[in-house]
Structures are given as structure tokens and as C-alpha cells.
Design an enzyme around this catalytic site. Structure first.
Site, mmCIF file in Angstrom:
data_model
loop_
_atom_site.group_PDB
_atom_site.id
_atom_site.type_symbol
_atom_site.label_atom_id
_atom_site.label_comp_id
_atom_site.label_asym_id
_atom_site.label_seq_id
_atom_site.Cartn_x
_atom_site.Cartn_y
_atom_site.Cartn_z
ATOM 1 N N ASN A 225 1.156 -1.541 0.273
ATOM 2 C CA ASN A 225 -0.110 0.122 0.179
ATOM 3 C C ASN A 225 0.973 1.045 0.094
ATOM 4 O O ASN A 225 1.394 1.672 0.711
ATOM 5 C CB ASN A 225 -0.219 -0.083 1.900
ATOM 6 C CG ASN A 225 -2.271 -1.195 1.299
ATOM 7 O OD1 ASN A 225 -2.582 -1.630 0.187
ATOM 8 N ND2 ASN A 225 -1.882 -2.237 2.225
ATOM 9 N N GLU A 306 -7.739 -3.156 -3.555
ATOM 10 C CA GLU A 306 -9.041 -2.689 -2.016
ATOM 11 C C GLU A 306 -7.901 -1.095 -1.966
ATOM 12 O O GLU A 306 -7.169 -0.459 -1.085
ATOM 13 C CB GLU A 306 -6.685 -3.308 -0.593
ATOM 14 C CG GLU A 306 -7.365 -5.089 -0.399
ATOM 15 C CD GLU A 306 -7.201 -5.125 0.494
ATOM 16 O OE1 GLU A 306 -5.728 -4.723 1.106
ATOM 17 O OE2 GLU A 306 -7.418 -6.489 1.085
ATOM 18 N N LYS A 375 -0.820 -14.526 -4.484
ATOM 19 C CA LYS A 375 -0.681 -15.757 -2.799
ATOM 20 C C LYS A 375 -1.092 -16.840 -2.734
ATOM 21 O O LYS A 375 -1.389 -17.609 -4.079
ATOM 22 C CB LYS A 375 -1.302 -14.503 -2.247
ATOM 23 C CG LYS A 375 -1.224 -13.060 -1.772
ATOM 24 C CD LYS A 375 -2.392 -12.404 -0.895
ATOM 25 C CE LYS A 375 -2.295 -11.041 -0.467
ATOM 26 N NZ LYS A 375 -3.181 -10.671 0.539
ATOM 27 N N ASP A 380 -6.886 -14.843 1.303
ATOM 28 C CA ASP A 380 -6.008 -13.910 1.503
ATOM 29 C C ASP A 380 -5.051 -14.418 2.523
ATOM 30 O O ASP A 380 -5.161 -14.444 3.869
ATOM 31 C CB ASP A 380 -7.113 -12.176 1.983
ATOM 32 C CG ASP A 380 -5.804 -11.555 2.338
ATOM 33 O OD1 ASP A 380 -4.797 -11.603 2.455
ATOM 34 O OD2 ASP A 380 -6.579 -10.975 2.645
ATOM 35 N N GLU A 408 -0.246 -12.077 10.453
ATOM 36 C CA GLU A 408 -1.420 -11.626 10.413
ATOM 37 C C GLU A 408 -2.997 -12.742 11.073
ATOM 38 O O GLU A 408 -3.903 -12.044 11.591
ATOM 39 C CB GLU A 408 -1.817 -11.603 8.913
ATOM 40 C CG GLU A 408 -3.192 -10.355 8.888
ATOM 41 C CD GLU A 408 -3.185 -10.338 8.028
ATOM 42 O OE1 GLU A 408 -2.575 -9.749 7.053
ATOM 43 O OE2 GLU A 408 -4.457 -8.923 7.632
ATOM 44 N N HIS A 536 -11.826 -17.012 7.062
ATOM 45 C CA HIS A 536 -12.010 -15.881 7.105
ATOM 46 C C HIS A 536 -13.311 -15.218 8.181
ATOM 47 O O HIS A 536 -13.420 -14.721 7.543
ATOM 48 C CB HIS A 536 -12.521 -15.405 5.660
ATOM 49 C CG HIS A 536 -11.708 -13.757 5.399
ATOM 50 N ND1 HIS A 536 -12.636 -12.643 6.287
ATOM 51 C CD2 HIS A 536 -11.215 -13.176 4.290
ATOM 52 C CE1 HIS A 536 -12.867 -11.251 5.828
ATOM 53 N NE2 HIS A 536 -11.922 -11.496 5.082
ATOM 54 N N TRP A 558 -16.331 -8.719 2.447
ATOM 55 C CA TRP A 558 -15.179 -8.286 3.956
ATOM 56 C C TRP A 558 -15.561 -9.177 5.639
ATOM 57 O O TRP A 558 -15.156 -9.051 6.033
ATOM 58 C CB TRP A 558 -14.160 -6.742 4.389
ATOM 59 C CG TRP A 558 -13.515 -6.160 3.407
ATOM 60 C CD1 TRP A 558 -12.496 -6.800 2.069
ATOM 61 C CD2 TRP A 558 -13.470 -4.850 2.910
ATOM 62 N NE1 TRP A 558 -12.585 -6.697 1.478
ATOM 63 C CE2 TRP A 558 -11.628 -5.138 2.019
ATOM 64 C CE3 TRP A 558 -13.337 -4.016 3.840
ATOM 65 C CZ2 TRP A 558 -11.354 -4.036 1.685
ATOM 66 C CZ3 TRP A 558 -12.586 -3.145 3.540
ATOM 67 C CH2 TRP A 558 -11.115 -2.937 2.267
HETATM 68 C C1 BDP Z 1 -3.913 -8.132 3.396
HETATM 69 C C2 BDP Z 1 -4.303 -7.621 4.290
HETATM 70 C C3 BDP Z 1 -3.351 -5.843 3.857
HETATM 71 C C4 BDP Z 1 -2.954 -5.951 2.848
HETATM 72 C C5 BDP Z 1 -2.871 -7.073 2.037
HETATM 73 C C6 BDP Z 1 -1.974 -7.236 0.563
HETATM 74 O O1 BDP Z 1 -5.049 -7.722 5.830
HETATM 75 O O2 BDP Z 1 -2.888 -5.500 5.290
HETATM 76 O O3 BDP Z 1 -2.711 -4.598 2.383
HETATM 77 O O4 BDP Z 1 -3.501 -8.376 2.794
HETATM 78 O O5 BDP Z 1 -1.873 -8.452 0.686
HETATM 79 O O6 BDP Z 1 -4.414 -9.458 3.646
HETATM 80 O O7 BDP Z 1 -2.294 -6.436 0.008
#
Ligand code: BDP
Length: 719
Positions: A225, A306, A375, A380, A408, A536, A558
Site C-alpha cells: 500500500n 483494496e 498469494k 488472503d 496476521e 476469514h 470482508w
Molecule cells: C491483507 C492485509 C492487508 C494487505 C493485503 C495485501 O490485511 O493489510 O494490504 O493483505 O496483501 O491480508 O495487499
């Protein structure tokens, strides 16, 4: 007894321990080998050492061998001429002796970064040489050689060839310029931007050295980000200073590129990738970067995901955006790592299908110096996910893996979760893209589709905490990532064993039980957090703790209820042909297995199927009973881990023993929290009793639903 002078007594009692075991040294502890027979054998085989060559990297080799041998064995002298049992390091260019050994053919096979450690004779004298085509290979070989000593392996007759299976082995730091770390649980960012470029924190060296010791050769120092400010001359000068530190260790620096930087940093009206002024802006910016950092690695980009800007803001494809940046870095041999973690602003029928849908049609349209970074799973970084359907689906494009080392979704830095097992499950899975044997590992190492470019990224778990990663055992995830990036064929268990031996002790009565703890830790966590394919269902925004009740937010995808779909009939997301049909994104044989209620492995059952509460599972239990069983078994397993750990008191240093003990207390408490909250919540749908013999939660569901954590660490500041 002779009286000791007072001054001496005072000095000794106030002298700090030479190394307090605060974890700072990671796995690179070179304490004297206290097993006398092991040490004696080594000393017999090592009479001295020499490094031929003076490059910055070979100077590091010198330092490492010196500190390694002196630490582990005592005084082993540096020698100027060859004698029997000398360790000699260098390349054929830097060392005449190595040149004379005519190893060129062998070394060429090993590539730019590979190394050879060989016991041989030279002019009638036995030598152990550590060599490679290039200096960095010698550095890697040196760490490998010292690891042999640290882990008490034989060294009298060595012939080790090793080279990485994947080219780009990079850490992704989600570090912000204000030094907060998104999803970071180990303090603040290591990069002290304010004091750079003039103040070089010694930790930058230690960081690069640790990476080199496990073969990590790149680092993206800024958050995905992204902040366009990093591309300003003010910051680039600082980035260049870091690059200068990392270079001799073979670690290249990369930056995240904010797609709208031409507007924010360049004052342009648009960031449209097909606009010539935008293209020129990036070309000029890239030129400026390379003038400061001649070996700059390239860009990592999160676009149209996002809320991040991207080419779709201008009705362009991902390929248009990626190609524009790729063209800018190509003249300098840079690469673009373009992330596939995307999902639509307008909530789709199934978020799991988004990335594949957007990227697969673009296969073959990306420039040669682009990798698509995917990923491990399609949602996620959940505690457990099936492998991402993009692996194997884009044969014309190098796909690189993105794993998350920072925990996380697996308990932050308070849970002991050894993630190598998670990585291995994904890497070893078969995509069947080209028939049986088309593993994810073979996709990402380039061998399946003959790609020269290959890569793997790990979202770093490193911060300013004294022990780097918060939890002493989280160091193992950094370590294992590097080892698997180098060689994905290694087993999670063998990596755990070498890490334990180097990080703690070689004593089998510690190593063996703790290796088992590590080996089971991921499954245990999955079991008390998200068993049977659940995903999730964590806390809102900060992602701390359980919150399967999250619903009615501005984005359905979400919320937790979107993913578990629990109702009176059952639970689970139907991704089979009768549901979202996400299974169709996998190759035939995989789609068939995942898509079938009977064949689907139960670990992914609720990922792919909506299953009735009373349906029988393989264990003979109903789904409801099995769900409870898993949650309770997970929490019970944590209790057993605590008990086992307590039996190990005295086998390692007190500092780390106590630290881990306290953290295990937290982990056990949180395992119970997950168990109780989830079982109570899902019970509101199943309407069934918690099976007999399982202790009833001592609090009501509402208690768990009311918990708030406004200052949980790692939260995204902008959200
Ligand atoms: C999510 C995270 C977020 C990240 C996003 C990403 O919560 O903070 O910006 O992945 O990979 O799991 O871009």
C-alpha cells in the site's frame, strides 16, 4: 582461598554477559562447541583458514569465517600459505589455488549464486575449499560450511554442490515511511528514514547478513500500500544508502511503486499507462533511481486492489500498467513484480474467483521482465487455503509465490506456529496443469513452463524488537522461508531441526521434542482457528482473534458470514458446480476432487462445500460433532505443548525458555478463546449440544462478541 581483589569482584559482577540470549543473534550463534569429541574432530580437520580475494563480499566472507571458527572452535589462525587441513575460500578469479584446481565446468553448472564445498588435495595437502563462480556464492557457501559445524555434521570429506532453484528470493516489508509496519507484530520498521542516509544503523548490516545466510537476495523495503513519496529525491538518497549496505551481501533493493505517482509525485494530470507523458515520467524516474542505485531490482506493485490506484482507473488492463513499468526498467535489467491480489470494488459472486478471472485472459501479454506475484491461496493468507488456481493456469507468464511470514492470521507474534508446513503443503500440491507432477513448486521455479525468470516472496515478520520477530520461534519462519526459497525440496522437519540446533542447542533431548512441537504447530492452530476449511472469520480490520459474527459491513466480502455461510441447515461456501463453481478454475483432476463432496479432502471441506450439520464425516462423527472435536482438540493440543515445554526447563537458556513459556500461556488462552467463541456462535445455527465430555465455555457468546481491541498492533493506519 586466595582473596580476590575487590575491584575484580566488582567488575565481574557488573560485567554484562558476553551474549545475553535475547535472540538478537538469530540462528547465527557461534558459541564454543562444548561437545569435546565433536570439537576435537573439527580441530583435527581445520588447522587454519584463508580467503583469497579482497572484494567487499569476500571481505565479508573473511569476517564470517573468522568469527565463526573463533567462536565455535577457539583460536583457528588465518594462514598465508597452504598447509594441511586449511579451509580456503574464494573464486577461480580471486584465488590462484582454486583456479589451478580446474573446477570451471562444475562451477558453471551451479550458476551465478551456486557454490561448491569440496575436500581435495593441493600439492599433496588436504584442503577444504569453499568456492563459486561469483563472490556471493562463496558467501553462501561459507554460511553453509559454518552451519555444518554449528549443527555438528561431519566435515572431513565434503563434496557439496548447491544452487538455488528460484532466482528472486525476496522479502516484502509492509513498512510505512512513518515506521509503522502494516501487519507487523515485532515493533517498528527497521528503516530509520529520518536518520538515513548519514546514519547507518548497524542493524542494517545484521539484517542483510541474516538474509545472506539463508540465500535471500532481495528486499522490497516499502509497503505494497505504497506512498509515492518514496520516489522523491529526498527518499531515494536514503534508499541508495540502504542499497549500499545490502549490496555486498547479495541483497538487492526493490521499491513498491504507487501507480498514481506520476500525479502525486510528478504533478501530471493522469497516470494512464498509455499516455506518453506518463510513460516518459516513469522512464525518467527509473533513470534517476538507477543513477543512484545501479543494481536496483525493480518494482513491486499492488494495483486496483483494496483502494490502490491502477490501470483499471483508466479502463486499461493490468498488463497495460505492468508493461509500462517493465519497459521503463528493462534497459537496466530491472523487473516488475505485479501482484495478483485483486478483487473487484463491486462485490462479486465469489471473491475467490476474482484474480484468476482478471489475470488468466492476460496470459501471454506481459513483457518478459514481469512476474505476476500470487498469494499461496485465492482468498488472503488464511490459516489454511487450497493452492491458488492461478498456479498452472498461466503457462506463458512467470508466476511468483507470495507467502506471508508475518502471522496476521495465525496469532500475530504470540503464537508459536511454524509455517514451513503451510508453505510445503502449497508447494508440493499438484496443479495437474500438464498432467500429474505439475506441482506448484515446479510452476514457480520456472521448470514446468521453461521460464528463466522465477521468484518467491515472503511478507516479512521483522521489526525493531530485539529478537527481530517478536516470538523467538517466529525467527524460524524467516529462516524456513529462505531455505525453501533456495530449495523447495527440503522438508519442513529438516529445516526445523537445523534451525533448532543453530538457534538453541544440539542436545537431542531438546531438539527432538521441540521439533515435534514445531511440526504439529500449524495443524494445531488451524484446528483451533479455522478447522475443516473454514476461513476469514477473524476480527474486523485488526484481524485479531475470532469474530465469525461479522456481517452487514460496506463490503460483503470482508465479512465473516460471507465466507462461512452458516445457517440452520449447515455451514460452508459452496464453490462446487452447484455453487460459485470456483472449482472449475482448477485443472480437471483437481476440480473433480475439490468439487466432489465425497472426494474433497476434509481439510478443505467447508472451503468448497456447504455441508449439513448432521452429515457424517470420515471419522463417523456428524459435521457438528467434528467441528467441535477439532476446536477442542486444537485447544487441548496447546495445553499438551505447554506441558511439554515445561519439561524442557534447564535445557536451554533461561531468557528464551521463560519468554516462550509466557507466550505459550497466551497462545493457550487464545486457543480457548477461539474455540469457545466459534463453537458458541456456530451453535446458534446448528442448534445442537456441545458433545458430552467437552467442557462447556464458561462465558456466553455475547461476552466474546463485545470484546474490542482498538489498539491491536499492525492495523492499517489508513483504514
Ligand atoms: C491483507 C492485509 C492487508 C494487505 C493485503 C495485501 O490485511 O493489510 O494490504 O493483505 O496483501 O491480508 O495487499
Amino acid at each position: 582461598m586466595k582473596k580476590l581483589p575487590l575491584l575484580f569482584i566488582l567488575l565481574v559482577s557488573f560485567m554484562p554477559a558476553v551474549h545475553s540470549e535475547d535472540g538478537y543473534r538469530l540462528w547465527l550463534r557461534y558459541d564454543r562447541i562444548n561437545d569435546k569429541s565433536v570439537a576435537a574432530t573439527y580441530k583435527k580437520n581445520i588447522s587454519g583458514w584463508m580467503v583469497q580475494g579482497n572484494s567487499p563480499t569476500l571481505s565479508l566472507v573473511k569476517k564470517e569465517i573468522h568469527s565463526g571458527l573463533t567462536g565455535l572452535l577457539g583460536n583457528i589462525p588465518e594462514v598465508k600459505a597452504v598447509k594441511a587441513s586449511v579451509i580456503l575460500a574464494g573464486t577461480p578469479q580471486s584465488s590462484e589455488i582454486i583456479r589451478n584446481l580446474n573446477l570451471d565446468t562444475r562451477l558453471q553448472k551451479l550458476g551465478r549464486e551456486g557454490f561448491l564445498i569440496l575436500t581435495t588435495t593441493y600439492q599433496g595437502k588436504k584442503l577444504t575449499i569453499i568456492t563459486a563462480q561469483e563472490d556471493v556464492g562463496v558467501l553462501y557457501g561459507t554460511f553453509h560450511f559454518l552451519k555444518l559445524l554449528q549443527t555438528h555434521q561431519p566435515i572431513n570429506k565434503l563434496d557439496i554442490e548447491s544452487s538455488p532453484r528460484i532466482n528472486l528470493r525476496v522479502l516484502n516489508h509492509w513498512d510505512n515511511l512513518d515506521r509503522t509496519v502494516e501487519r507487523g507484530y515485532a515493533g517498528f520498521s527497521l528503516w530509520d528514514w529520518h536518520k538515513l542516509p548519514d546514519y547507518i544503523d548497524p542493524r542494517y548490516h545484521d539484517y542483510a547478513r541474516a538474509n545472506a545466510s539463508i540465500g535471500i537476495n532481495g528486499t522490497v523495503v516499502t509497503n505494497v500500500n505504497a506512498n509515492a513519496r518514496i520516489l522523491s529525491p529526498y527518499y531515494l538518497e536514503k534508499v541508495a544508502a540502504l542499497a549500499d549496505v545490502f549490496r555486498p551481501y547479495g541483497v538487492k533493493i526493490y521499491l513498491t511503486a504507487r501507480f498514481s505517482a506520476p500525479i502525486e509525485a510528478g504533478g501530471l494530470k493522469t497516470a494512464d499507462p498509455l499516455d506518453p507523458t506518463v510513460q516518459q515520467w516513469w522512464k525518467d524516474k527509473v533513470k534517476e533511481i538507477y543513477s543512484l542505485i545501479p543494481d536496483f531490482g525493480g518494482f513491486l506493485v499492488k494495483a486496483n486492489s483494496e483502494g490502490q490506484p491502477g490501470p483499471q482507473n483508466y479502463d486499461r488492463h493490468h498488463a497495460d500498467g505492468a508493461n509500462m513499468l517493465a519497459d521503463a526498467v528493462a534497459p537496466f535489467n530491472g523487473v516488475v513484480m505485479w501482484r495478483a491480489f485483486v478483487y473487484d470494488e463491486n462485490v462479486p459472486d465469489d471473491r475467490a474467483k476474482q484474480a484468476y478471472n482478471e489475470f488468466k485472459p492476460l496470459d501471454g501479454t506481459f513483457r518478459k521482465n514481469i512476474l505476476i506475484q500470487v498469494k499461496n491461496g485465492a482468498i488472503d493468507f488464511q490459516p489454511r487455503e487450497p493452492f491458488h488456481p492461478m498456479f498452472g493456469a498461466m503457462p506463458q507468464t512467470p508466476l511468483m509465490m507470495e507467502f506471508q511470514l508475518t502471522q496476521e492470521y495465525t496469532g500475530f507474534s504470540t503464537h508459536l506456529v511454524y509455517l514451513a508446513n503451510q508453505f510445503k503443503e502449497c508447494l508440493d500440491d499438484d496443479t495437474y496443469a500438464k498432467g500429474k507432477g505439475s506441482t506448484v513448486a515446479n510452476v514457480i521455479d520456472g521448470s514446468l513452463d521453461n521460464h528463466q525468470l522465477s521468484g518467491i516472496a515472503g511478507v516479512a515478520n521483522i521489526g525493531t524488537d530485539r529478537n527481530w520477530t517478536g516470538h523467538p520461534f517466529a525467527q524460524a519462519n524467516w529462516y524456513a522461508f529462505g531455505r525453501l526459497a533456495w530449495d523447495h525440496q527440503l522438508s519442513a522437519q529438516s529445516i526445523a531441526e537445523e534451525w533448532l540446533r543453530m538457534t538453541f542447542t544440539n542436545a537431542p533431548d531438546f531438539v527432538n521434542p521441540v521439533k515435534e512441537i514445531m511440526d504439529n504447530s500449524w495443524e494445531t492452530t488451524v484446528s483451533y482457528m479455522t478447522p475443516l476449511g473454514l476461513h476469514h472469520i477473524m476480527g474486523w480490520s485488526h484481524h485479531f482473534g475470532p469474530a465469525p459474527w461479522i456481517k452487514d459491513r460496506h463490503r460483503a466480502d470482508w465479512t465473516s458470514v460471507y465466507y462461512h455461510q452458516a445457517n440452520k441447515d449447515g455451514i460452508g461456501f459452496n464453490r462446487s458446480a452447484t455453487g460459485s463453481n470456483a472449482v472449475a478454475q482448477y485443472a480437471g483432476p483437481v476440480a473433480e476432487v475439490f468439487g466432489s463432496r465425497e472426494q474433497c479432502p476434509e481439510k478443505f471441506l467447508l472451503w468448497f462445500h456447504h455441508v449439513g450439520w448432521s452429515e457424517k464425516l470420515k471419522s463417523g462423527r456428524t459435521l457438528w460433532e467434528e467441528l467441535c472435536h477439532q476446536y477442542y482438540a486444537g485447544a487441548d493440543a496447546m495445553k499438551a505443548v505447554q506441558q511439554k515445554w515445561n519439561t524442557l526447563e534447564g535445557k536451554i537458556d533461561r531468557e528464551r525458555f521463560e519468554q516462550v513459556k509466557m507466550l505459550l500461556d497466551i497462545q493457550y488462552k487464545e486457543a480457548i478463546w477461539w474455540r469457545n467463541a466459534c463453537v458458541l456462535y456456530f451453535q446458534t445455527f446448528s442448534g445442537m449440544e456441545i458433545p458430552a465430555g467437552m467442557e462447556k465455555p464458561d462465558k456466553a457468546l455475547q461476552y466474546y462478541m463485545n470484546l474490542e481491541f482498538p489498539y491491536a498492533p499492525g492495523i492499517r493506519p489508513q483504514w
